[in-house]
Design a protein around this motif. Structure first.
Motif, PDB file in Angstrom:
ATOM      1  N   UNK A 167      -8.619  -2.221   1.859  1.00 26.09           N
ATOM      2  CA  UNK A 167      -9.803  -1.828   1.082  1.00 26.09           C
ATOM      3  C   UNK A 167      -9.505  -1.690  -0.414  1.00 26.09           C
ATOM      4  N   UNK A 168      -8.348  -2.167  -0.838  1.00 28.02           N
ATOM      5  CA  UNK A 168      -8.012  -2.170  -2.265  1.00 28.02           C
ATOM      6  C   UNK A 168      -7.433  -3.558  -2.605  1.00 28.02           C
ATOM      7  N   UNK A 169      -7.760  -4.030  -3.813  1.00 32.01           N
ATOM      8  CA  UNK A 169      -7.264  -5.331  -4.271  1.00 32.01           C
ATOM      9  C   UNK A 169      -6.374  -5.146  -5.493  1.00 32.01           C
ATOM     10  N   UNK A 170      -5.347  -6.011  -5.587  1.00 34.70           N
ATOM     11  CA  UNK A 170      -4.523  -6.057  -6.793  1.00 34.70           C
ATOM     12  C   UNK A 170      -4.502  -7.503  -7.300  1.00 34.70           C
ATOM     13  N   UNK A 180       0.849  13.405  -1.289  1.00 36.14           N
ATOM     14  CA  UNK A 180       0.165  14.706  -1.237  1.00 36.14           C
ATOM     15  C   UNK A 180      -0.495  14.878   0.119  1.00 36.14           C
ATOM     16  N   UNK A 181      -1.142  13.834   0.551  1.00 38.42           N
ATOM     17  CA  UNK A 181      -1.938  13.890   1.779  1.00 38.42           C
ATOM     18  C   UNK A 181      -1.442  12.784   2.700  1.00 38.42           C
ATOM     19  N   UNK A 182      -0.923  13.112   3.835  1.00 38.12           N
ATOM     20  CA  UNK A 182      -0.404  12.107   4.749  1.00 38.12           C
ATOM     21  C   UNK A 182       1.010  11.696   4.389  1.00 38.12           C
ATOM     22  N   UNK A 183       1.349  10.441   4.726  1.00 39.54           N
ATOM     23  CA  UNK A 183       2.723   9.948   4.539  1.00 39.54           C
ATOM     24  C   UNK A 183       2.856   9.126   3.267  1.00 39.54           C
ATOM     25  N   UNK A 184       1.794   8.393   2.921  1.00 43.49           N
ATOM     26  CA  UNK A 184       1.926   7.377   1.881  1.00 43.49           C
ATOM     27  C   UNK A 184       1.137   7.741   0.632  1.00 43.49           C
ATOM     28  N   UNK A 185       1.478   7.045  -0.444  1.00 44.26           N
ATOM     29  CA  UNK A 185       0.715   7.054  -1.691  1.00 44.26           C
ATOM     30  C   UNK A 185       0.808   5.656  -2.294  1.00 44.26           C
ATOM     31  N   UNK A 208      -3.617   3.341   5.342  1.00 49.23           N
ATOM     32  CA  UNK A 208      -3.836   2.063   6.032  1.00 49.23           C
ATOM     33  C   UNK A 208      -3.335   0.934   5.131  1.00 49.23           C
ATOM     34  N   UNK A 209      -2.393   0.149   5.643  1.00 47.60           N
ATOM     35  CA  UNK A 209      -1.832  -0.918   4.818  1.00 47.60           C
ATOM     36  C   UNK A 209      -1.177  -1.970   5.720  1.00 47.60           C
ATOM     37  N   UNK A 210      -0.889  -3.116   5.122  1.00 48.86           N
ATOM     38  CA  UNK A 210      -0.159  -4.185   5.809  1.00 48.86           C
ATOM     39  C   UNK A 210       0.891  -4.702   4.843  1.00 48.86           C
TER      40      UNK A 210
END
Length: 616
Positions: free
Chosen positions: A104-107, A122-127, A96-98
């Motif tokens: 749900x993650x901050x940088x 590894x799991x799904x499409x993204x990392x 989940x990203x935009x």
């Protein structure tokens, strides 16, 4: 130049902190142990004489136990999966990203080179990708979306990392909110040169005052790092498996455990033995004269197919009418001191070591040749597991049966006080006592699916009325309503002709005369809804008799010879020969003749095809 030195010093400082606080991930294997209840064998010689409860406990102080596996004897391996709780991290695989910024993650600012990538996963499409990070505060955290947690609980964290960063490496931190303050619980070592996704993990216990948990992800240096498939869960499942074993055998159990990190523990082996059933199958009872006909040496076989027979445990005692059970002090004389309720030791040796043994008594004087008085003997012994058995009471010179080409079966138990003899199989749902088979095939716990009564026949077939209470003169199916007596008059010349017939008696049948069938092409089968009585004057009959009630041979001292077969709800074998004739001759003799069934098969078919007789 000043900026570069500042960054370099910051890298060195951070590296020292990481090195100082680094803890090892889970590389140790889980430990598994077995306990048995009862803790010690309840029988003799290390045997249990009851079922046992087994409990396999497994422990792993790092990631926790994921699976317990065990194999009992040659059965299939059984796995019990022990799951941690559901994943508590939101968006753990960064799907989940935009605009490639994960939800749900901050940088922090100045970290645009940290973003969601589809290049590796590894799991799904993204990392989550860290690209060329030279700014020491570059990291990703889910602190704003922290996970509610409790104190003194054990959690397991894992992640997949791929990195080619050189410099100060890649690592992660597990943080706790403790009494409102941020507290470091664990900082991983720095990872370098992980050319493929690598599984990293550790477990931890939260301190007092913990209310929340969150994760920080770092990669400091030159190169690329990918994080994927993060997991955080509370280890709450019981790391044990229990089961009951009642099967009688010498058992071997193999067991081990696997932890959440995939480490497999050593395979352990334990042994235990169960024998619940005492010796049984008392067979081949016989006796030989030693001088006069009441001075005998007695033999019997006994079997224990699990732990085997204990040769040191055999005893016998006998019964003299008017005296009781016990033994004379001098067995060869029927005088002197009678030891009431006492036992004496016979000789015993293995026929098949250690499961089958032959017991032979010394010479015993049974006092007199008055065979109307009871003269009985019984035995006792234990198996190697300590289970004691006392045999049935066997009667000297009691009546016995002989069955040729014949199986003896019962939907309950089979027990004769003087052994029946057969050259076929012996089949019983319960115990088998006092049947000697030449084939030596004894099948206990036998369950047949066959359920038959005479009404089943009536419902499926049509019948002609049996004329004038006499056997018919031509082939066919016949029915008689009421009680019928088969005497010389009602035989009606049936024994002089080649005739096949099925006769249904809706009532009871009494056979009061001897008869036989003319030849091998003849047949006679009776289905009787009531009882069937063989009169005491009858010695020889022929046919098959299927009886819903009681098959009764009558009390008399003459041998009854039956050529054919008998199936009945209850069989009363009441004949006993006079004098000492029982020593050598059977009181009832059965000669199974399958031709009688083959000849009658077309008469029992509801179609043009013959039916086939077989055991279900």
């Amino acid at each position: 130049m000043k900026l570069y030195l500042t960054l370099l010093i910051s890298f060195i400082f951070a590296s020292l902190i990481f090195a100082h606080l680094a803890l090892a991930s889970d590389t140790s294997s889980p430990i598994s142990t077995l306990s048995i209840d009862p803790a010690s064998p309840t029988g003799a010689n290390g045997w249990y004489n009851q079922s046992v409860d087994l409990l396999i406990n497994a422990s792993d102080n790092d990631s926790g136990v994921a699976k317990i596996s065990y194999t009992l004897d040659d059965h299939a391996t059984i796995d019990k999966n022990i799951d941690a709780s559901i994943n508590l991290i939101d968006n753990p695989s960064f799907e989940e990203h935009h605009n490639h910024i994960p939800y749900y993650w901050d940088r922090p600012p100045f970290s645009s080179n940290i973003y969601v990538s589809s290049k590796n996963s590894v799991d799904g499409i993204y990392s989550l990708r860290f690209r060329y990070n030279i700014w020491p505060i570059n990291y990703v955290t889910n602190k704003s979306y922290y996970i509610s947690a409790e104190a003194f609980k054990t959690y397991f964290f894992s992640a997949w990392i791929k990195t080619n960063v050189f410099g100060f490496g890649t690592n992660y931190e597990i943080m706790a909110i403790v009494n409102g303050e941020n507290q470091l619980l664990y900082r991983s070592p720095s990872y370098f040169n992980l050319n493929d996704f690598t599984f990293v993990n550790n477990s931890f216990t939260t301190p007092s005052g913990t209310t929340g948990l969150y994760i920080n992800l770092y990669s400091l240096g030159w190169g690329n790092t990918y994080f994927d498939s993060l997991y955080l869960g509370q280890i709450t499942a019981d790391s044990s498996v229990s089961f009951n074993v009642s099967e009688e055998a010498e058992h071997v159990i193999l067991y081990n455990a696997t932890d959440q990190a995939g480490n497999v523990g050593d395979e352990n082996t334990d042994n235990f033995k169960i024998d619940i059933t005492p010796p049984s199958n008392w067979q081949n009872f016989d006796y030989t004269k030693q001088g006069n006909d009441h001075t005998l040496k007695v033999n019997i076989d006994v079997t224990d197919n699990v732990s085997g027979i204990d040769l040191t445990s055999a005893y016998f005692q006998y019964y003299i009418e008017g005296v009781g059970w016990g033994v004379y002090e001098d067995l060869s004389k029927c005088s002197g001191n009678f030891l009431l309720d006492q036992w004496k030791v016979p000789s015993i040796s293995y026929i098949t070591n250690p499961t089958k043994a032959l017991i032979t008594t010394p010479i015993i004087d049974f006092c007199n040749s008055n065979w109307t008085q009871d003269k009985k003997i019984r035995f006792k012994l234990t198996d190697i597991a300590g289970n004691e058995a006392i045999s049935p009471e066997f009667t000297i010179n009691s009546p016995w049966i002989y069955a040729t080409n014949f199986d003896i079966g019962s939907s309950n138990s089979i027990s004769f006080t003087s052994p029946a003899k057969t050259d076929g199989f012996v089949l019983s749902k319960g115990d088998i006592v006092g049947v000697d088979s030449i084939s030596n095939v004894y099948i206990k716990n036998y369950l047949s699916d066959t359920i038959f009564n005479t009404q089943n026949l009536v419902d499926q077939l049509t019948f002609l009325a049996l004329p004038e209470n006499k056997l018919p003169e031509i082939n066919g199916r016949y029915k008689f309503i009421g009680n019928m007596t088969l005497d010389k008059k009602s035989i009606n010349g049936y024994d002089k002709k080649s005739i096949c017939s099925v006769i249904f008696i809706d009532g009871s049948l009494t056979i009061s005369t001897d008869y036989s069938l003319k030849d091998s092409n003849s047949c006679l089968i009776f289905f009787v809804s009531g009882n069937l009585l063989i009169s005491s004057n009858v010695n020889n009959i022929e046919g098959f008799f299927i009886v819903d009630g009681v098959f009764d041979t009558s009390t008399t001292n003459k041998t009854l010879n039956i050529k054919g077969g008998v199936i009945a709800n209850e069989v009363k074998l009441l004949r006993s020969l006079s004098g000492k004739a029982n020593l050598t001759k059977p009181a009832e003799y059965f000669d199974y003749d399958l031709n009688l069934l083959f000849n009658v098969s077309k008469l029992l078919s509801t179609s043009q095809n013959s039916i086939f007789w077989y055991e279900l």
